[in-house]
Motif scaffolding. Structure first.
Motif, short mmCIF file in Angstrom:
data_model
loop_
_atom_site.label_atom_id
_atom_site.label_comp_id
_atom_site.label_asym_id
_atom_site.label_seq_id
_atom_site.Cartn_x
_atom_site.Cartn_y
_atom_site.Cartn_z
N GLY A 23 72.12 68.77 46.88
CA GLY A 23 72.64 67.44 47.77
C GLY A 23 72.88 67.78 49.41
O GLY A 23 72.90 66.86 50.15
N THR A 68 72.74 70.30 52.86
CA THR A 68 72.06 70.43 53.95
C THR A 68 72.72 72.19 54.57
O THR A 68 73.51 72.56 54.90
N PRO A 94 62.81 76.34 54.11
CA PRO A 94 62.31 75.25 54.04
C PRO A 94 61.18 74.55 52.78
O PRO A 94 60.50 73.42 53.11
N ALA A 142 62.08 72.24 48.43
CA ALA A 142 62.51 71.35 47.61
C ALA A 142 64.17 70.89 48.90
O ALA A 142 65.30 70.27 47.64
N VAL A 143 64.81 71.26 49.78
CA VAL A 143 66.02 71.24 50.10
C VAL A 143 65.82 70.49 51.51
O VAL A 143 65.58 70.70 52.39
N ARG A 144 67.11 69.90 51.87
CA ARG A 144 67.08 69.25 53.28
C ARG A 144 68.07 70.60 53.36
O ARG A 144 68.93 70.90 53.98
N THR A 145 67.28 71.10 54.88
CA THR A 145 67.90 72.19 55.97
C THR A 145 67.45 71.42 57.55
O THR A 145 67.19 70.54 57.74
N LEU A 146 67.71 72.67 58.42
CA LEU A 146 69.12 72.70 59.14
C LEU A 146 68.39 73.05 60.07
O LEU A 146 68.64 74.51 59.88
#
Length: 51
Positions: A27, A29, A38, A41-45
C-alpha cells in the motif's frame, strides 16, 4: 511471508533485493528509477537516476 511473495512474483525483475522491495510495499509508494518495477502491481513514483 514476504519471501514467499517475492518468490511468487512474475519474473519482470531478476534482482532478488528489488523483488523483496516489491513484496514489502503493502500500500505504500515505491520511489524508483528502475524501469522494471512499475511492471508489478505496485504504486510507484519515478525517480531520476543520478539526481
Amino acid at each position: 511471508m514476504h519471501a514467499e511473495q517475492a518468490g511468487s512474483l512474475p519474473k519482470h525483475h531478476t534482482d532478488p533485493f528489488d523483488r523483496m522491495l516489491v513484496a514489502q510495499v503493502e500500500g505504500l509508494t515505491l520511489v524508483t528509477a528502475d524501469a522494471n518495477i512499475p511492471r508489478y502491481a505496485v504504486r510507484t513514483l519515478a525517480a531520476r537516476a543520478g539526481a
